[in-house]
Write a protein that holds these residues in place. Structure first.
Motif, PDB file in Angstrom:
ATOM      1  N   ALA A   1      -5.805  -5.507 -11.289  1.00  9.54           N
ATOM      2  CA  ALA A   1      -4.816  -5.112 -10.272  1.00  9.54           C
ATOM      3  C   ALA A   1      -3.992  -3.929 -10.772  1.00  9.54           C
ATOM      4  O   ALA A   1      -3.759  -2.957 -10.038  1.00  9.54           O
ATOM      5  CB  ALA A   1      -3.901  -6.286  -9.932  1.00  9.54           C
ATOM      6  N   LEU A   2      -3.559  -4.001 -12.030  1.00 11.29           N
ATOM      7  CA  LEU A   2      -2.767  -2.911 -12.596  1.00 11.29           C
ATOM      8  C   LEU A   2      -3.622  -1.650 -12.760  1.00 11.29           C
ATOM      9  O   LEU A   2      -3.154  -0.527 -12.523  1.00 11.29           O
ATOM     10  CB  LEU A   2      -2.183  -3.341 -13.939  1.00 11.29           C
ATOM     11  CG  LEU A   2      -1.283  -2.319 -14.632  1.00 11.29           C
ATOM     12  CD1 LEU A   2      -0.082  -1.961 -13.761  1.00 11.29           C
ATOM     13  CD2 LEU A   2      -0.820  -2.852 -15.987  1.00 11.29           C
ATOM     14  N   THR A   3      -4.874  -1.843 -13.140  1.00 12.08           N
ATOM     15  CA  THR A   3      -5.800  -0.717 -13.291  1.00 12.08           C
ATOM     16  C   THR A   3      -5.911   0.068 -11.980  1.00 12.08           C
ATOM     17  O   THR A   3      -5.964   1.303 -11.984  1.00 12.08           O
ATOM     18  CB  THR A   3      -7.200  -1.223 -13.716  1.00 12.08           C
ATOM     19  OG1 THR A   3      -7.085  -1.866 -14.973  1.00 12.08           O
ATOM     20  CG2 THR A   3      -8.193  -0.070 -13.817  1.00 12.08           C
TER      21      THR A   3
ATOM     22  N   SER B   1      -0.855  -7.009  -5.388  1.00 14.63           N
ATOM     23  CA  SER B   1      -0.492  -8.418  -5.503  1.00 14.63           C
ATOM     24  C   SER B   1      -1.658  -9.158  -6.149  1.00 14.63           C
ATOM     25  O   SER B   1      -2.805  -8.991  -5.735  1.00 14.63           O
ATOM     26  CB  SER B   1      -0.213  -8.958  -4.098  1.00 14.63           C
ATOM     27  OG  SER B   1      -0.216 -10.358  -4.106  1.00 14.63           O
ATOM     28  N   VAL B   2      -1.363  -9.942  -7.189  1.00 14.23           N
ATOM     29  CA  VAL B   2      -2.421 -10.720  -7.845  1.00 14.23           C
ATOM     30  C   VAL B   2      -1.836 -12.079  -8.229  1.00 14.23           C
ATOM     31  O   VAL B   2      -0.888 -12.151  -9.008  1.00 14.23           O
ATOM     32  CB  VAL B   2      -3.005  -9.948  -9.053  1.00 14.23           C
ATOM     33  CG1 VAL B   2      -1.932  -9.448  -9.990  1.00 14.23           C
ATOM     34  CG2 VAL B   2      -4.019 -10.801  -9.815  1.00 14.23           C
TER      35      VAL B   2
ATOM     36  N   PHE C   1       2.499  -5.999  -9.024  1.00  9.58           N
ATOM     37  CA  PHE C   1       2.677  -4.770  -9.795  1.00  9.58           C
ATOM     38  C   PHE C   1       3.048  -3.655  -8.834  1.00  9.58           C
ATOM     39  O   PHE C   1       2.469  -3.553  -7.754  1.00  9.58           O
ATOM     40  CB  PHE C   1       1.382  -4.382 -10.525  1.00  9.58           C
ATOM     41  CG  PHE C   1       0.949  -5.346 -11.593  1.00  9.58           C
ATOM     42  CD1 PHE C   1       1.713  -5.537 -12.733  1.00  9.58           C
ATOM     43  CD2 PHE C   1      -0.235  -6.054 -11.466  1.00  9.58           C
ATOM     44  CE1 PHE C   1       1.308  -6.422 -13.731  1.00  9.58           C
ATOM     45  CE2 PHE C   1      -0.654  -6.943 -12.451  1.00  9.58           C
ATOM     46  CZ  PHE C   1       0.122  -7.123 -13.586  1.00  9.58           C
ATOM     47  N   LYS C   2       3.995  -2.803  -9.274  1.00  7.83           N
ATOM     48  CA  LYS C   2       4.392  -1.701  -8.408  1.00  7.83           C
ATOM     49  C   LYS C   2       4.757  -0.497  -9.264  1.00  7.83           C
ATOM     50  O   LYS C   2       5.352  -0.645 -10.334  1.00  7.83           O
ATOM     51  CB  LYS C   2       5.600  -2.122  -7.564  1.00  7.83           C
ATOM     52  CG  LYS C   2       5.779  -1.299  -6.306  1.00  7.83           C
ATOM     53  CD  LYS C   2       6.614  -2.048  -5.285  1.00  7.83           C
ATOM     54  CE  LYS C   2       6.569  -1.370  -3.929  1.00  7.83           C
ATOM     55  NZ  LYS C   2       6.942   0.047  -3.985  1.00  7.83           N
TER      56      LYS C   2
ATOM     57  N   PHE D   1       0.838  -1.196   0.000  1.00  7.57           N
ATOM     58  CA  PHE D   1       0.000   0.000   0.000  1.00  7.57           C
ATOM     59  C   PHE D   1       0.873   1.245   0.000  1.00  7.57           C
ATOM     60  O   PHE D   1       1.834   1.291   0.760  1.00  7.57           O
ATOM     61  CB  PHE D   1      -0.911   0.013   1.230  1.00  7.57           C
ATOM     62  CG  PHE D   1      -1.862   1.173   1.217  1.00  7.57           C
ATOM     63  CD1 PHE D   1      -3.064   1.084   0.530  1.00  7.57           C
ATOM     64  CD2 PHE D   1      -1.543   2.361   1.873  1.00  7.57           C
ATOM     65  CE1 PHE D   1      -3.932   2.163   0.500  1.00  7.57           C
ATOM     66  CE2 PHE D   1      -2.418   3.441   1.839  1.00  7.57           C
ATOM     67  CZ  PHE D   1      -3.604   3.342   1.152  1.00  7.57           C
ATOM     68  N   PRO D   2       0.627   2.255  -0.825  1.00  7.06           N
ATOM     69  CA  PRO D   2      -0.499   2.354  -1.765  1.00  7.06           C
ATOM     70  C   PRO D   2      -0.071   2.119  -3.209  1.00  7.06           C
ATOM     71  O   PRO D   2      -0.911   2.205  -4.086  1.00  7.06           O
ATOM     72  CB  PRO D   2      -0.915   3.814  -1.578  1.00  7.06           C
ATOM     73  CG  PRO D   2       0.390   4.520  -1.329  1.00  7.06           C
ATOM     74  CD  PRO D   2       1.323   3.549  -0.675  1.00  7.06           C
ATOM     75  N   ASP D   3       1.209   1.802  -3.452  1.00 10.46           N
ATOM     76  CA  ASP D   3       1.714   1.811  -4.829  1.00 10.46           C
ATOM     77  C   ASP D   3       1.931   0.434  -5.413  1.00 10.46           C
ATOM     78  O   ASP D   3       2.535   0.301  -6.468  1.00 10.46           O
ATOM     79  CB  ASP D   3       3.042   2.592  -4.883  1.00 10.46           C
ATOM     80  CG  ASP D   3       2.853   4.027  -4.449  1.00 10.46           C
ATOM     81  OD1 ASP D   3       1.827   4.609  -4.830  1.00 10.46           O
ATOM     82  OD2 ASP D   3       3.721   4.544  -3.717  1.00 10.46           O
TER      83      ASP D   3
END
Ligand code: GMH
Ligand code: CA
Length: 188
Positions: free
Chosen positions: A112-114, A72-73, A78-79, A67-69
């Protein structure tokens, strides 16, 4: 008719003694086996408890760190660092950081990326390009797309030179000039 001390009867007595000995040994082995099974059961129970505590600690750790950037999927993370870069710069930064540009391969990964793009209110570059063959987008590995979420009428290769892909904050994809500045994020 047999006499007392008949050798055949003596053989049988001896055989009975042998069998009794074998039975005792088997009973002892079996009770030892049952004890071992119980010990193992107990150890498995302890390990299960330890695994559960580790899983809880890890999911708490992920919540805190992502969080917040980050998101996890499945087995993917993704970061984003929040900055906007050209495709080439974004690609280089990702690789140096030990990852790669995002390749959402499912609706769940795209979602998740969205969330990152939405939170930043910026469109982000994906990993895929159609540089090698116009109109055919591929992953950095050269593999054909297994999932896509193009916006209506996309990809349109606007102006004849849109070879990169951006994901809008609404999750839809658009082919875009690689030289534009878009949110840089990575997957590991
Ligand atoms: C053209 C039009 C727009 C579309 C853009 C975009 C550029 O300007 O087709 O509707 O949004 O292209 O595809 O990448
Ligand atoms: Ca386009």
């Amino acid at each position: 008719r047999r006499e007392k001390g008949d050798p055949e009867v003596n053989d049988l007595w001896q055989w009975v003694a042998v069998l009794e000995g074998q039975l005792r040994r088997l009973q002892k082995a079996f009770s030892q086996y049952k004890k071992e099974v119980n010990v193992l059961r107990q150890r498995v129970g302890i390990l299960e408890g330890q695994l559960q505590r580790l899983q809880n600690a890890f999911s708490q750790y992920k919540r805190a760190v992502l969080f917040p950037d980050g998101r996890s999927v499945g087995e993917k993370i993704f970061k984003t660092a929040g900055s906007k870069k050209t495709f080439q710069d974004a690609q280089q930064i990702c690789t140096q950081a030990g990852g790669q540009l995002p390749s959402p391969r499912s609706a769940a990964e795209n979602e998740a990326l969205t969330q990152l793009a939405t939170a930043q209110n910026k469109s982000a570059f994906l990993s895929m390009t159609d540089i090698r063959k116009e109109g055919t987008f591929i992953y950095p590995t050269g593999e054909a797309l297994v999932y896509s979420n193009w916006a209506p009428q996309e990809p349109n290769n606007d102006g004849g030179s849109e070879n990169c892909v951006e994901i809008f904050p609404n999750g839809k994809w658009n082919d875009k000039l690689c030289g534009e500045q878009r949110l840089s994020s990575r997957e590991v």
